[in-house]
Motif scaffolding. Structure first.
Motif, PDB file in Angstrom:
ATOM      1  N   LYS A   3       0.873  -1.180   0.000  1.00 40.81           N
ATOM      2  CA  LYS A   3       0.000   0.000   0.000  1.00 40.81           C
ATOM      3  C   LYS A   3       0.903   1.222   0.000  1.00 40.81           C
ATOM      4  CE  LYS A   3      -1.371  -1.887   3.644  1.00 40.81           C
ATOM      5  NZ  LYS A   3      -1.847  -2.410   4.899  1.00 40.81           N
ATOM      6  N   LYS A   4       0.816   2.032  -1.057  1.00 35.11           N
ATOM      7  CA  LYS A   4       1.682   3.200  -1.177  1.00 35.11           C
ATOM      8  C   LYS A   4       0.874   4.479  -0.983  1.00 35.11           C
ATOM      9  CE  LYS A   4       4.908   1.266  -4.663  1.00 35.11           C
ATOM     10  NZ  LYS A   4       4.956  -0.036  -4.125  1.00 35.11           N
ATOM     11  N   ILE A   5       1.345   5.345  -0.066  1.00 30.92           N
ATOM     12  CA  ILE A   5       0.691   6.635   0.141  1.00 30.92           C
ATOM     13  C   ILE A   5       1.682   7.752  -0.156  1.00 30.92           C
ATOM     14  CG2 ILE A   5       1.105   6.525   2.653  1.00 30.92           C
ATOM     15  CD1 ILE A   5      -1.534   8.255   2.896  1.00 30.92           C
ATOM     16  N   LEU A   6       1.231   8.713  -0.943  1.00 32.44           N
ATOM     17  CA  LEU A   6       2.037   9.873  -1.307  1.00 32.44           C
ATOM     18  C   LEU A   6       1.660  11.056  -0.415  1.00 32.44           C
ATOM     19  CD1 LEU A   6       3.940  11.472  -3.233  1.00 32.44           C
ATOM     20  CD2 LEU A   6       1.934  11.842  -4.691  1.00 32.44           C
ATOM     21  N   VAL A   7       2.687  11.677   0.180  1.00 27.42           N
ATOM     22  CA  VAL A   7       2.498  12.922   0.933  1.00 27.42           C
ATOM     23  C   VAL A   7       3.344  13.974   0.214  1.00 27.42           C
ATOM     24  CG1 VAL A   7       2.554  14.050   3.183  1.00 27.42           C
ATOM     25  CG2 VAL A   7       2.277  11.560   3.059  1.00 27.42           C
ATOM     26  N   VAL A  37       5.421   4.783   2.635  1.00 26.75           N
ATOM     27  CA  VAL A  37       5.129   6.219   2.710  1.00 26.75           C
ATOM     28  C   VAL A  37       6.136   6.943   1.822  1.00 26.75           C
ATOM     29  CG1 VAL A  37       4.891   8.203   4.239  1.00 26.75           C
ATOM     30  CG2 VAL A  37       4.360   5.898   5.090  1.00 26.75           C
ATOM     31  N   ILE A  38       5.622   7.724   0.873  1.00 27.60           N
ATOM     32  CA  ILE A  38       6.486   8.444  -0.071  1.00 27.60           C
ATOM     33  C   ILE A  38       6.266   9.944   0.110  1.00 27.60           C
ATOM     34  CG2 ILE A  38       7.020   8.829  -2.517  1.00 27.60           C
ATOM     35  CD1 ILE A  38       5.452   6.043  -2.935  1.00 27.60           C
ATOM     36  N   THR A  39       7.340  10.673   0.444  1.00 28.96           N
ATOM     37  CA  THR A  39       7.242  12.126   0.465  1.00 28.96           C
ATOM     38  C   THR A  39       7.942  12.631  -0.788  1.00 28.96           C
ATOM     39  OG1 THR A  39       9.271  12.492   1.749  1.00 28.96           O
ATOM     40  CG2 THR A  39       7.218  12.192   2.989  1.00 28.96           C
ATOM     41  N   LYS A  57      13.255  17.933   3.826  1.00 32.84           N
ATOM     42  CA  LYS A  57      13.731  17.275   2.609  1.00 32.84           C
ATOM     43  C   LYS A  57      12.813  16.118   2.228  1.00 32.84           C
ATOM     44  CE  LYS A  57      17.847  15.457   0.421  1.00 32.84           C
ATOM     45  NZ  LYS A  57      19.132  14.810   0.626  1.00 32.84           N
ATOM     46  N   ALA A  58      12.318  16.166   1.008  1.00 31.61           N
ATOM     47  CA  ALA A  58      11.475  15.100   0.471  1.00 31.61           C
ATOM     48  C   ALA A  58      12.326  13.892   0.096  1.00 31.61           C
ATOM     49  CB  ALA A  58      10.726  15.603  -0.758  1.00 31.61           C
ATOM     50  N   ASP A  59      11.694  12.713   0.030  1.00 26.92           N
ATOM     51  CA  ASP A  59      12.383  11.492  -0.385  1.00 26.92           C
ATOM     52  C   ASP A  59      12.828  11.587  -1.848  1.00 26.92           C
ATOM     53  OD1 ASP A  59      11.841  10.271   2.103  1.00 26.92           O
ATOM     54  OD2 ASP A  59       9.910   9.508   1.380  1.00 26.92           O
ATOM     55  N   LEU A  60      11.957  12.133  -2.681  1.00 21.97           N
ATOM     56  CA  LEU A  60      12.238  12.223  -4.107  1.00 21.97           C
ATOM     57  C   LEU A  60      11.369  13.288  -4.751  1.00 21.97           C
ATOM     58  CD1 LEU A  60      10.780   9.016  -5.820  1.00 21.97           C
ATOM     59  CD2 LEU A  60      10.294   9.637  -3.506  1.00 21.97           C
ATOM     60  N   ALA A  61      11.590  13.517  -6.037  1.00 22.27           N
ATOM     61  CA  ALA A  61      10.776  14.470  -6.798  1.00 22.27           C
ATOM     62  C   ALA A  61       9.527  13.757  -7.311  1.00 22.27           C
ATOM     63  CB  ALA A  61      11.589  15.032  -7.960  1.00 22.27           C
ATOM     64  N   LEU A  62       8.453  14.502  -7.465  1.00 20.84           N
ATOM     65  CA  LEU A  62       7.179  13.941  -7.927  1.00 20.84           C
ATOM     66  C   LEU A  62       7.345  13.186  -9.251  1.00 20.84           C
ATOM     67  CD1 LEU A  62       4.137  13.692  -7.369  1.00 20.84           C
ATOM     68  CD2 LEU A  62       3.823  15.869  -8.559  1.00 20.84           C
ATOM     69  N   ALA A  63       8.189  13.688 -10.127  1.00 19.94           N
ATOM     70  CA  ALA A  63       8.415  13.046 -11.430  1.00 19.94           C
ATOM     71  C   ALA A  63       8.977  11.628 -11.292  1.00 19.94           C
ATOM     72  CB  ALA A  63       9.358  13.898 -12.276  1.00 19.94           C
ATOM     73  N   GLN A  64       9.595  11.320 -10.134  1.00 24.94           N
ATOM     74  CA  GLN A  64      10.188   9.988  -9.902  1.00 24.94           C
ATOM     75  C   GLN A  64       9.200   8.996  -9.277  1.00 24.94           C
ATOM     76  OE1 GLN A  64      13.420  12.042  -7.594  1.00 24.94           O
ATOM     77  NE2 GLN A  64      14.683  10.475  -8.579  1.00 24.94           N
ATOM     78  N   ALA A  72      -3.031   5.919  -2.120  1.00 20.45           N
ATOM     79  CA  ALA A  72      -3.568   7.048  -1.365  1.00 20.45           C
ATOM     80  C   ALA A  72      -2.689   8.275  -1.565  1.00 20.45           C
ATOM     81  CB  ALA A  72      -3.647   6.694   0.122  1.00 20.45           C
ATOM     82  N   ILE A  73      -3.296   9.440  -1.325  1.00 18.09           N
ATOM     83  CA  ILE A  73      -2.559  10.696  -1.283  1.00 18.09           C
ATOM     84  C   ILE A  73      -3.092  11.484  -0.091  1.00 18.09           C
ATOM     85  CG2 ILE A  73      -4.127  11.924  -2.877  1.00 18.09           C
ATOM     86  CD1 ILE A  73      -1.607  13.397  -3.962  1.00 18.09           C
ATOM     87  N   ALA A  74      -2.184  12.131   0.633  1.00 20.40           N
ATOM     88  CA  ALA A  74      -2.580  12.970   1.775  1.00 20.40           C
ATOM     89  C   ALA A  74      -1.910  14.328   1.613  1.00 20.40           C
ATOM     90  CB  ALA A  74      -2.158  12.319   3.088  1.00 20.40           C
TER      91      ALA A  74
END
Length: 189
Positions: A3-7, A37-39, A57-64, A72-74
């Motif tokens: 289950k992957k959630i984007l913040v 959990v992906i920031t 600091k985010a984990d990565l850029a949205l494009a990645q 999910a997205i929060a």
């Protein structure tokens, strides 16, 4: 089953909300190996400055981000952060796609405005007072509101509870209860 959630992290985000959401979800991730959990920052700049001058600091850029496999997205709030999310076509597309699949779309504070811009807000929701003006649906005076797959929350002080609601939905009652107790939420009553 993963289950992957984007913040997403947008310039001008509300720091207390982002931390509340991300921290609770990261705690759940340690207990539920199926949760990821992906920031992500909206652009290549991973260090993002919040509304009160705190940079995270985010984990990565949205494009990645593999957006096709999100569950999910929060969305954290903060007025400038919300506007930056609302003006990002990829964020709106992710919200629309998740909603069309009946997956979780969640927003706190000013960010239900982003859900409205994506065309997924209807019925009852909660948000920061005043941010409901012009939105489709009806604002309710609650810390958290769950309306099918749309989860909304009122503001900075409700961020931990918002994170916990996401955990309950994504990971189930057992992990939710453990974190609810562990975070000392009963003392806030």
């Amino acid at each position: 089953m993963s289950k992957k959630i984007l913040v997403p992290l947008a310039q001008g985000f509300e720091e207390a909300e982002f931390i509340g959401i991300a921290d609770v979800l990261k705690r759940a991730e340690q207990m539920d190996k199926n949760l990821e959990v992906i920031t992500a920052s909206l652009d290549k700049e991973l260090l993002v400055k919040g509304a009160n001058g705190i940079s995270i600091k985010a984990d990565l850029a949205l494009a990645q981000v593999d957006v096709e496999n999100l569950d999910a997205i929060a969305l954290p709030g903060g007025f400038d952060g919300m506007n930056n999310l609302k003006n990002n076509g990829e964020i709106l597309k992710i919200i629309k796609n998740l909603h069309a699949k009946g997956k979780i779309v969640a927003a706190i504070c000013a960010s239900p405005i982003v859900l409205d811009a994506a065309g997924v807000l209807e019925g009852e929701f909660t948000c920061y007072p005043g941010c409901e003006v012009g939105l489709k649906g009806t604002r309710v005076q609650k810390a958290i509101n769950v309306n099918k797959n749309v989860i909304t929350s009122a503001g900075p002080a409700t961020a931990i509870l918002f994170g916990l609601e996401l955990v309950k939905t994504l990971c189930g009652n057992e992990i939710y209860k453990a974190l609810y107790e562990g975070l000392q939420v009963p003392l806030t009553k």
